[in-house]
Design a protein around this motif. Structure first.
Motif, PDB file in Angstrom:
ATOM      1  N   GLY A  70      -2.407  -5.438  -8.282  1.00 20.16           N
ATOM      2  CA  GLY A  70      -1.706  -4.248  -7.829  1.00 20.16           C
ATOM      3  C   GLY A  70      -2.454  -3.045  -8.359  1.00 20.16           C
ATOM      4  O   GLY A  70      -3.592  -3.187  -8.833  1.00 20.16           O
ATOM      5  N   TYR A  71      -1.841  -1.865  -8.299  1.00 23.72           N
ATOM      6  CA  TYR A  71      -2.559  -0.635  -8.664  1.00 23.72           C
ATOM      7  C   TYR A  71      -1.671   0.332  -9.424  1.00 23.72           C
ATOM      8  O   TYR A  71      -0.454   0.356  -9.247  1.00 23.72           O
TER       9      TYR A  71
ATOM     10  N   THR B 224      -9.534   5.508  -3.209  1.00 22.08           N
ATOM     11  CA  THR B 224      -9.642   4.061  -3.020  1.00 22.08           C
ATOM     12  C   THR B 224      -9.116   3.639  -1.652  1.00 22.08           C
ATOM     13  O   THR B 224      -9.708   2.822  -0.973  1.00 22.08           O
ATOM     14  N   PHE B 225      -7.995   4.227  -1.285  1.00 18.46           N
ATOM     15  CA  PHE B 225      -7.358   3.829  -0.026  1.00 18.46           C
ATOM     16  C   PHE B 225      -7.237   5.047   0.880  1.00 18.46           C
ATOM     17  O   PHE B 225      -6.582   6.034   0.521  1.00 18.46           O
TER      18      PHE B 225
ATOM     19  N   GLN C  42      -4.986  -2.681   3.324  1.00 15.07           N
ATOM     20  CA  GLN C  42      -6.068  -2.691   2.325  1.00 15.07           C
ATOM     21  C   GLN C  42      -5.561  -3.208   0.984  1.00 15.07           C
ATOM     22  O   GLN C  42      -6.204  -4.002   0.300  1.00 15.07           O
ATOM     23  N   ILE C  43      -4.377  -2.727   0.584  1.00 21.37           N
ATOM     24  CA  ILE C  43      -3.822  -3.145  -0.712  1.00 21.37           C
ATOM     25  C   ILE C  43      -3.506  -4.642  -0.687  1.00 21.37           C
ATOM     26  O   ILE C  43      -3.861  -5.393  -1.606  1.00 21.37           O
ATOM     27  N   ASP C  44      -2.869  -5.063   0.388  1.00 17.62           N
ATOM     28  CA  ASP C  44      -2.505  -6.473   0.518  1.00 17.62           C
ATOM     29  C   ASP C  44      -3.765  -7.345   0.455  1.00 17.62           C
ATOM     30  O   ASP C  44      -3.830  -8.318  -0.312  1.00 17.62           O
TER      31      ASP C  44
ATOM     32  N   LEU D 236       3.042  -2.254  -8.334  1.00 18.40           N
ATOM     33  CA  LEU D 236       2.637  -0.856  -8.203  1.00 18.40           C
ATOM     34  C   LEU D 236       3.191  -0.020  -9.350  1.00 18.40           C
ATOM     35  O   LEU D 236       4.338  -0.201  -9.780  1.00 18.40           O
TER      36      LEU D 236
ATOM     37  N   VAL E  35       2.522  -7.777  -4.723  1.00 15.13           N
ATOM     38  CA  VAL E  35       1.799  -6.593  -5.208  1.00 15.13           C
ATOM     39  C   VAL E  35       2.637  -5.898  -6.286  1.00 15.13           C
ATOM     40  O   VAL E  35       3.861  -5.794  -6.161  1.00 15.13           O
TER      41      VAL E  35
ATOM     42  N   LEU F 249      -1.241   3.979  -9.168  1.00 20.32           N
ATOM     43  CA  LEU F 249      -1.598   4.986  -8.174  1.00 20.32           C
ATOM     44  C   LEU F 249      -1.315   6.390  -8.690  1.00 20.32           C
ATOM     45  O   LEU F 249      -0.267   6.635  -9.285  1.00 20.32           O
TER      46      LEU F 249
ATOM     47  N   LEU G  32       4.337  -2.393   3.168  1.00 21.01           N
ATOM     48  CA  LEU G  32       4.106  -3.503   2.228  1.00 21.01           C
ATOM     49  C   LEU G  32       5.313  -4.446   2.227  1.00 21.01           C
ATOM     50  O   LEU G  32       5.160  -5.672   2.165  1.00 21.01           O
TER      51      LEU G  32
ATOM     52  N   PHE H 180      -5.406   7.712  -3.241  1.00 24.44           N
ATOM     53  CA  PHE H 180      -5.213   7.382  -1.832  1.00 24.44           C
ATOM     54  C   PHE H 180      -5.072   8.673  -1.033  1.00 24.44           C
ATOM     55  O   PHE H 180      -4.681   9.708  -1.583  1.00 24.44           O
TER      56      PHE H 180
END
Ligand SMILES: Cc1cc2nc3c(=O)[nH]c(=O)nc-3n(C[C@H](O)[C@H](O)[C@H](O)COP(=O)(O)O)c2cc1C
Lengths: 472, 399
Positions: free
Chosen positions: A403-404, A380-381, A391-393, A16, A14, A406, A426, A281
């Motif tokens: 990835g995001y 989103t989360f 959720q991200i994974d 970020l 991921v 944030l 994570l 989030f």
């Protein structure tokens, strides 16, 4: 975009980024915890927090004119931002590893200026600079700049493509071994023509000598945010990272597939482009606690007057008699795009959007404020730290994103809890780094050495071989 | 200002120093001029010397040994960073010293300059300044491809065409300074209200359009960046003749001039004051700083011989727009006193070598001045403006 980017990890990793809370209603300024939107200390806090969390990069958005609503400065949301590049250069002094990415317009800048500034930041940060290339949304912004006005839709991205190609030409104009610095013989440079370049296209006809030696990354990391087909094609041909507006799982997957298709069509390896949606989030001690908190955050983000302003924007009409806690009025039959100025618009039909909003409100029995919350709060989360990590994974493993980017809703502490609780989850899942492995932003993103782009419009095709292997 | 008031001393930082061969005699490798660490070290050293401010040079083309055209020399320092960003990188690593980057107005956007400098002021807590630069060469214009600028050289400089060009470029520069200043004022200091009862973050009555329309650009405003801590960061300009004196008199707070000696300084100060009268300057009078290239050693002989060594390495005697002084710290103090009596307010010293001469300024010149009661022994807590005796200007838009 496959599992192979990093050897040694069976799962896709991921990526970020930490977006500084922006000038829109997602940023809750009314919360007693919310601090200054412009003090340097706020930027330092968020950058240090993100670096503690081993994030890939810190990210700044940019808007070159204060927003207006109904012909007056919009006063309900946070407004006012420092200069993007200046903040990034200063943050290089207080951070060591995290990437520093800024949003900068290819319409209201010139390549020689901006390429120098980005190369300067890359040097001053030891290889951590990145540029989110945006074309700016309309002529409203032009009133602050020499060129005035704006560009035709078709021209925006040809200028952006030439702008990037010209910048790459400038960054390549110093070879990595140009600086000799031999004191006894007096050879400072290896080449009497160092920095010499020409670029001739439809938008730029420039030549001269570039002043900045090749920077640690060679070229800063390039990011793109823009949703139209032209924007996506430009991204697919040109950049390293796509910043997308599609964070929810299904739209994100179709966006990801669309970009992948375009990257392949452009003849590039899909692994060389990352897709990072912007996401919000809300965390809680339990699932229901998180939901309760998300509801509170949403109510703070969308006060009654913000609900009215948002509906006016989508309706394209002034709605002075609207009761934000009452029913949603019938959708409009015409749309005035000047209701809200200075905000990026996405490529959607405004009348269709208003009808869709109206239908949703009718079906679900929503008031104006509830509708605006349902449509615009970008949570989103939502969940416990373990749930959000899951959720991200899941999203990253199932081709919704790499990835995001944030953004918290509180400046500047909104990311603290995420870094303290979600990042370890994570890491436990083996999908996020526990230490930085490389030193440059290209390293963090798993990108190789930069390459030059040659455009069909460029009359002065590359005169000097691309220099590789300069990532110190 | 009497000759016994405390001195103002600034240092001009550029590459390895102002002698083109200095890089061959510094101890640091050439690469270091392109690292943040080198610049932080330089500015921290100036700050240890309690200096008023440092300036950072910049231009929109590669340095050249020829004032008007490019050269192909490979034996001198070439390459520079964007100076505003360099100053921003140094700001968090320093606390008191003023940071005055050079930024050009001929090709860059006044709007970006305004927010960049305002941000430097926010980041540094009120220590930002700006050295305004006009780009008058075709080499710089070609990097932008938007206008053609004829080539001027020593011989054509006084021609009608050249003077007309300069008048136009400096007129545009005055416009740019005016726009930048208006943008700094376009947010009143208390525009952010965060009024929970009405849901309003801003008091929109305290933000103002700047509505500037000039012959080269128009800017509506307001700025996107709130008013900087100093209200108006310190605006400075280097000037050698009438047209630039008038730009400084119209738009700047401080002007750098290049008198050859004390007598010349008297004439230059007179010319600057006349320029102020001609343009109808109001408010605080221009602070006038003399630019001096300095080589400092224990004795004038040593200083002379070091400079001769540098000249030898470069293959020519140093040519400069400013007076070149080879002296001991005591000798330099005497020279500075003469300039002060001629009406010069302060000094921007250009170290011949970034190592030896900055060190000598900090450990030689400053103690000499202090022992005569002519220099501060610690920094006060104020802004750069207040250090130079300039108040926070009233906001032109405030009711
Ligand atoms: C996720 C996302 C973030 C954006 N952020 C910015 C921004 O910070 N500043 C800006 O001027 N434009 C921003 N834009 C606008 C785009 O760069 C672009 O100018 C606009 O979307 C119009 O291009 P398009 O027609 O390709 O969408 C953003 C767009 C997206 C999708």
């Amino acid at each position: 975009m496959t599992y192979s980017r990093r050897t040694g990890f069976p799962k896709k990793q991921v990526h970020l980024a930490a977006g500084f809370p922006g000038v829109n209603h997602w940023t809750v300024w009314s919360d007693p915890r919310s601090g200054s939107q412009t003090d340097f200390a706020s930027f330092v806090h968020l950058a240090e927090t993100a670096e503690r969390g081993k994030f890939d990069f810190f990210f700044l958005a940019e808007g070159l004119r204060l927003r207006e609503h109904l012909g007056r400065l919009h006063d309900l949301d946070v407004a006012g931002r420092p200069n993007t590049l200046t903040v990034l250069a200063a943050l290089a002094a207080v951070t060591e590893r995290i990437g520093l990415v800024g949003t900068l317009s290819s319409t209201f800048n010139e390549p020689y200026d901006l390429a120098r500034q980005l190369a300067t930041v890359d040097h001053l940060s030891d290889g951590r600079a990145g540029w989110n290339v945006v074309t700016s949304s309309d002529a409203f912004h032009g009133a602050n700049f020499r060129r005035g006005g704006y560009l035709d839709k078709a021209d925006r991205y040809t200028r952006a493509a030439e702008f990037v190609a010209a910048s790459r030409r400038l960054w390549d104009s110093w070879s990595a071994d140009a600086l000799v610095g031999d004191q006894p013989t007096g050879a400072f440079l290896s080449d009497p023509d160092i920095g010499r370049y020409t670029f001739g296209g439809e938008h730029f006809d420039i030549a001269g000598r570039f002043t900045v030696p090749r920077s640690p990354q060679g070229h800063p990391v390039l990011v793109q945010a823009g949703d139209s087909a032209e924007g996506r094609d430009f991204a697919a041909r040109t950049v390293d990272v796509v910043f997308s507006a599609h964070a929810e799982l299904e739209p994100a997957r179709s966006f990801y597939a669309d970009v992948t298709r375009r990257v392949v069509a452009a003849g590039r390896n899909p692994d060389s482009v990352l897709v990072l949606p912007g996401a919000g989030f809300v965390l809680g001690d339990s699932t229901s606690d998180a939901r309760d908190r998300a509801r509170e955050v949403a109510l703070a983000q969308v006060g009654p007057e913000t609900a009215r302003a948002q509906l006016e924007q989508v309706w394209g009409a002034e709605l002075p008699d609207l009761d934000p806690d009452g029913p949603v009025p019938a959708p409009p039959t015409s749309h005035d795009t000047t209701i809200r100025l200075g905000q990026a618009r996405h490529a959607i039909d405004p009348l269709a959007q208003a009808r869709r909003w109206y239908d949703r409100a009718t079906t679900e029995g929503l008031t104006v404020r509830e509708l605006v919350i349902a449509e615009t709060t970008r949570h989103t989360f939502v969940g416990t730290a373990a749930e959000v990590a899951g959720q991200i994974d899941h999203a990253v493993q199932t081709e919704a994103a790499d990835g995001y980017i944030l953004s918290g809703h509180i400046t500047p502490t909104g990311l603290d809890e995420f870094v303290d609780t979600v990042v370890p989850e994570l890491q436990d899942r083996g999908v996020f780094r526990t230490e930085y492995e490389g030193t440059t932003l290209r390293d963090h993103l798993g990108l190789g050495a930069p390459t030059a782009t040659t455009l069909p419009t460029d009359r002065t095709a590359v005169s000097r071989p691309t220099v590789v292997g300069a990532t110190a | 200002m009497s000759s016994l008031d405390p001195y103002s001393v600034a240092v001009a930082l550029d590459g390895a120093g102002w002698h083109p061969a200095a890089w061959r005699f510094n101890t640091v490798p050439a690469r270091s001029y392109f690292t943040a660490g080198h610049w932080v070290d330089q500015v921290r050293q100036a700050e240890r010397g309690l200096l008023d401010f440092v300036t950072f040079e910049d231009s929109l083309t590669l340095q050249s040994s020829n004032l008007f055209t490019a050269d192909s020399r490979t034996d001198q320092v070439r390459g520079r960073f964007d100076a505003v960003l360099l100053a921003a990188r140094v700001a968090p690593a320093t606390r008191h010293i003023g940071l005055v980057p050079t930024a050009g107005v001929t090709h860059s956007e006044p709007f970006h300059l305004s927010t960049g400098l305002a941000t430097l002021d926010h980041i540094s807590g009120g220590r930002a300044g700006w050295k305004v630069r006009v780009s008058a060469t075709p080499a710089e214009a070609e990097n932008f491809g938007r206008r053609t600028v004829p080539q001027i050289d020593e011989r054509s400089l006084q021609s009608g065409a050249a003077q007309e060009l300069l008048a136009e470029l400096f007129g545009e520069a005055a416009d740019a300074v005016e726009v930048v200043r208006r943008l700094w004022d376009s947010w009143e200091d208390d525009a952010v209200i965060r009024d929970r009862s009405t849901g309003r973050y801003l008091d929109r009555g305290k933000l103002h359009p700047v509505d500037f329309q000039g012959s080269h650009f128009s800017v509506v405003g307001p700025s996107i960046t709130p008013r900087p801590p100093q209200g108006q960061p310190l605006v400075t300009a280097l000037a050698h003749s009438t047209i630039p004196y008038e730009l400084a008199a119209k738009g700047a707070d401080l002007v750098y001039v290049t008198p050859r000696d004390a007598d010349d300084a008297r004439a230059v100060v007179g010319a600057v004051r006349q320029a102020e009268d001609r343009v109808g300057r109001t408010g605080a009078r221009l602070r006038i700083f003399a630019d001096l290239v300095v080589f400092l050693e224990d004795t004038p002989e040593r200083a002379r011989s070091r400079k001769a060594r540098f000249d030898g390495a470069d293959g020519a005697e140093l040519v400069s727009d400013a007076a070149v002084l080879t002296d001991s710290p005591t000798g330099l103090v005497r020279t500075l006193a003469g300039f002060r009596e001629a009406g010069i307010d302060g000094f921007r010293l250009r170290p011949g070598a970034s190592e030896a001469d900055l060190r000598a300024i900090v450990t030689g010149l400053v103690p000499e001045l202090q022992s005569r009661g002519l220099f501060r022994r610690s920094y006060d807590t104020g802004t750069l403006r207040s250090r130079l005796g300039l108040s926070v200007p009233a906001n032109r838009y405030a009711a």
